[in-house]
Design a protein around this motif. Structure first.
Motif, PDB file in Angstrom:
ATOM      1  N   HIS A 290      -9.948  21.010 -22.150  1.00  0.00           N
ATOM      2  CA  HIS A 290      -8.895  20.436 -21.318  1.00  0.00           C
ATOM      3  C   HIS A 290      -9.597  19.594 -20.267  1.00  0.00           C
ATOM      4  CE1 HIS A 290      -6.689  20.238 -17.507  1.00  0.00           C
ATOM      5  NE2 HIS A 290      -5.630  20.101 -18.254  1.00  0.00           N
ATOM      6  N   GLY A 291      -9.418  18.297 -20.353  1.00  0.00           N
ATOM      7  CA  GLY A 291      -9.970  17.360 -19.365  1.00  0.00           C
ATOM      8  C   GLY A 291     -11.160  17.914 -18.616  1.00  0.00           C
ATOM      9  N   ALA A 292     -10.966  18.148 -17.322  1.00  0.00           N
ATOM     10  CA  ALA A 292     -12.068  18.556 -16.463  1.00  0.00           C
ATOM     11  C   ALA A 292     -12.371  20.047 -16.598  1.00  0.00           C
ATOM     12  CB  ALA A 292     -11.723  18.234 -15.024  1.00  0.00           C
ATOM     13  N   ASP A 293     -11.463  20.801 -17.167  1.00  0.00           N
ATOM     14  CA  ASP A 293     -11.599  22.248 -17.142  1.00  0.00           C
ATOM     15  C   ASP A 293     -11.648  22.846 -18.546  1.00  0.00           C
ATOM     16  OD1 ASP A 293     -11.777  22.772 -14.272  1.00  0.00           O
ATOM     17  OD2 ASP A 293      -9.837  21.797 -14.244  1.00  0.00           O
ATOM     18  N   ILE A 294     -11.121  24.043 -18.677  1.00  0.00           N
ATOM     19  CA  ILE A 294     -11.312  24.745 -19.950  1.00  0.00           C
ATOM     20  C   ILE A 294     -10.097  25.621 -20.231  1.00  0.00           C
ATOM     21  CG2 ILE A 294     -12.515  26.768 -19.025  1.00  0.00           C
ATOM     22  CD1 ILE A 294     -14.655  26.256 -21.222  1.00  0.00           C
TER      23      ILE A 294
END
Lengths: 476, 152
Positions: free
Chosen positions: B23-27
């Motif tokens: 997910h984009g910048a995260d997880i």
């Protein structure tokens, strides 16, 4: 992002006309290349932001915008309480008042070269970084409350820093309107031992050298010249802010129907500014801003100690401290009228142009410093707010490079050890407790920060002053 | 409502497991199991997996957790956030879990040990579980899935 969904206003400005439930249009500042690379989720999220009650003028996305929670990261939106405007916990984010503080050191790169390893060791020794690290302070209830109300001014009273540091800190280091009783016991407990810690993820402390000056006059006013050594600290309100974000996001999700707010996405959770929940959140969020300001103040003190051990002739002064995850009350011109609005900047930096009273007196004729962090292998930039930034984006600019690859993908592409060796070959020393953490933060996982700041300048959001490159990076 | 024999067989074939997703910048963390409770247990292992390799964490200490929420999805966020909180204040990593869910209530047991930087090499601390990509329910093969994005 599919550019056919947008109308192009100029080389660097794109517009989504208000449609469906949108109350205002959305404006995205980006080059064609950046906009094509931007996730479609940014489109979806900025459109959703534009549907929120009381939003003013437009929802904005900065050149480094990427997929966030509810609001895109790199999102800016202003709300008027007189028009039912809202405050959104998701619009501020979990890391409340995450920001950058840059310190001048008074020394040149040549003087640092023989001492670089020793300075890296001293910084790594003095500044707690990474998962589970604790600071030297263990705050009791009263100290916690004082910290939450007084921010960096509290830290100064304990001997962490100098009066002059406050002159160069947003809000002079103390955010008014903080309410410690609005902060849960969970959030307080999470913070007791975390003062003066860097955290992990994309947080870092870097020793950098100035490699290029773009604007001589502004650089001189900021005290920057080529080959100068500076230190940049990127971190936020630590566990306290994360817990406040968690607490209020839940409350706002559950209470949205009660306030008659129809959320297109739960993560957009918000409450009317003029409601008990909205007011409580604002009080807690401001307390978290104070926590972040106190934290960066204590870390400043620790950096001074590390320098004193290794390079006693260095004299560290604060260039500026500015946050990029906040909701603040500011006056802005909307439809020709000066209005008091609640402006959310999530992954966006305030960028006041010359003359604004909130800018430290010594810099007021130049404009507010805008501190943009890069990655451990690429440049960072210092920019300055421009007169145009007010009409463009409520005086807001980008905040960093912005990720282009997930952490998951990054660990498949890079190994921490290998990255550390490669960067060492380029003269950049990395100190980190976690090699996987380093891999997840690989420079290649981020967008090109230079492209982002160029667009920020060309779009009239802020102007480049100096380019910095890393020499030492302490990574949590 | 009871499940059909076909659904029961499908569920028996489900192997409890966890995974991460981008997910984009995260997880994103995802737990899969034969019941909501098992999916919640696995989602918690996935949460630990964001921080370190869960197999490196020894079950030396037990922490009890109670949550209550109006729906199963908010309950998942509450459960994961309770773990984030316990790990933060105790400076522990929790990596083994047992969950019981009755109505709106969750009773969980979590096992782990003090964070050991040298042995665990923790990559990142989790700031909080989010409502992004939040889902609790059955997939097409009858397995229970519990997932959301966590902010790091």
């Amino acid at each position: 992002m599919d550019t056919t969904l947008l109308s192009r206003l100029s080389d660097f400005e794109w517009r989504i006309e208000a449609h469906g439930k949108m109350r205002v249009p959305a404006i995205l500042y980006a080059s064609e290349e950046l906009i094509r690379d931007m996730d479609n989720k940014v489109y979806e999220q900025i459109v959703n932001v534009a549907t929120l009650p009381g939003i003013q003028k437009a929802a904005y996305a900065m050149p480094d915008a990427h997929w966030g929670y509810g609001f895109p990261i790199g999102g800016v939106a202003a709300f008027d309480p007189q028009e039912g405007g809202v405050v959104s916990a998701g619009g501020v984010g979990f890391d409340i008042s995450c920001g950058v503080r840059t310190l001048l050191t008074g020394i040149k790169a040549a003087a640092l070269t023989p001492l670089k390893q020793s300075l890296a060791d001293a910084l790594y020794h003095h500044i707690p970084a990474g998962v589970g690290s604790t600071g030297r302070l263990n705050l009791d209830d009263q100290q916690l409350d004082e910290m939450l109300l007084n921010g960096a001014q509290w830290a100064l009273k304990l001997g962490y820093g100098r009066e002059a540091d406050l002159d160069r800190t947003e809000e002079r280091g103390c955010m008014a309107g903080a309410r410690s009783e609005a902060v849960s016991e969970f959030a307080k407990k999470r913070q007791r031992r975390e003062m003066g810690t860097l955290g992990s993820g994309n947080h870092y402390l870097e020793v950098q050298h100035v490699v290029g000056i773009h604007d001589e006059a502004a650089a001189r006013a900021f005290g920057l010249a080529t080959d100068d050594i500076v230190v940049s600290i990127h971190c936020g309100s630590r566990g306290l802010g994360h817990q406040i974000g968690t607490d209020f996001l839940r409350e706002m999700v559950l209470q949205a129907p009660h306030y008659g707010i129809d959320l297109p996405d739960r993560e957009l959770a918000c409450a009317p500014i003029e409601s008990p929940l909205g007011e409580t959140y604002l009080g807690a969020m401001r307390a978290a801003i104070n926590c972040a300001l106190a934290n960066r103040q204590i870390i400043t003190h620790l950096v001074r100690q590390a320098f004193a051990d290794v390079i006693p002739e260095a004299d560290l002064s604060v260039l500026y401290d500015v946050s990029h995850n906040t909701c603040k009350v500011e006056e802005h011109t909307v439809d020709g009228h000066l209005k008091r609005v609640f402006i959310h900047r999530k992954g966006a930096t305030r960028a006041f142009g010359p003359g604004h009273p909130a800018i430290p007196e010594a810099l007021r004729t130049i404009g507010q410093p805008v501190l943009i962090g890069g990655t451990m292998g690429t440049a960072s930039y210092i920019l300055v707010g421009m007169p145009e930034s007010e009409s463009r984006s409520f005086s807001s600019s980008c905040h960093g490079a912005g990720r282009q690859m997930s952490r998951h993908q990054a660990t498949k592409h890079w190994r921490g050890r290998q990255l550390i060796d490669e960067l060492a070959g380029r003269g950049i020393i990395i100190r980190s407790p976690s090699s996987r953490g380093v891999a997840e933060e690989a420079p290649g996982a981020y967008k090109d920060v230079t492209a982002v700041v160029e667009v920020a300048e060309k779009a009239g959001l802020s102007r480049r002053v100096a380019r910095l490159e890393p020499l030492i990076c302490i990574k949590g | 409502m009871g499940s059909t024999r076909g659904e029961q067989q499908a569920q028996e074939a489900v192997k409890a497991r966890w995974e991460h997703y981008a997910h984009g910048a995260d997880i994103g963390v995802r737990g899969i199991g034969r019941s909501t409770a098992e999916a919640f247990e696995q989602a918690a292992v996935a949460l630990a997996g964001v921080i370190t390799d869960p197999s490196r964490v020894e079950a030396r200490e037990e922490v009890m957790i109670k949550c209550e929420a109006p729906d199963p999805e908010v309950l998942l966020v509450d459960w994961l956030n309770a773990l984030v909180y316990e790990m933060a204040v105790r400076r522990m990593i929790l990596a083994r879990f047992q969950v019981n869910i009755e109505g709106n209530q969750l009773h969980g047991r979590a096992w782990g040990e003090d964070t050991d930087v040298a042995r665990h090499e923790p990559a990142v601390e989790v700031k909080g579980a989010t409502y992004t990509d939040l889902f609790v329910g059955q997939n097409s093969s009858g397995a229970w899935v519990a997932q959301c994005v966590v902010d790091v």
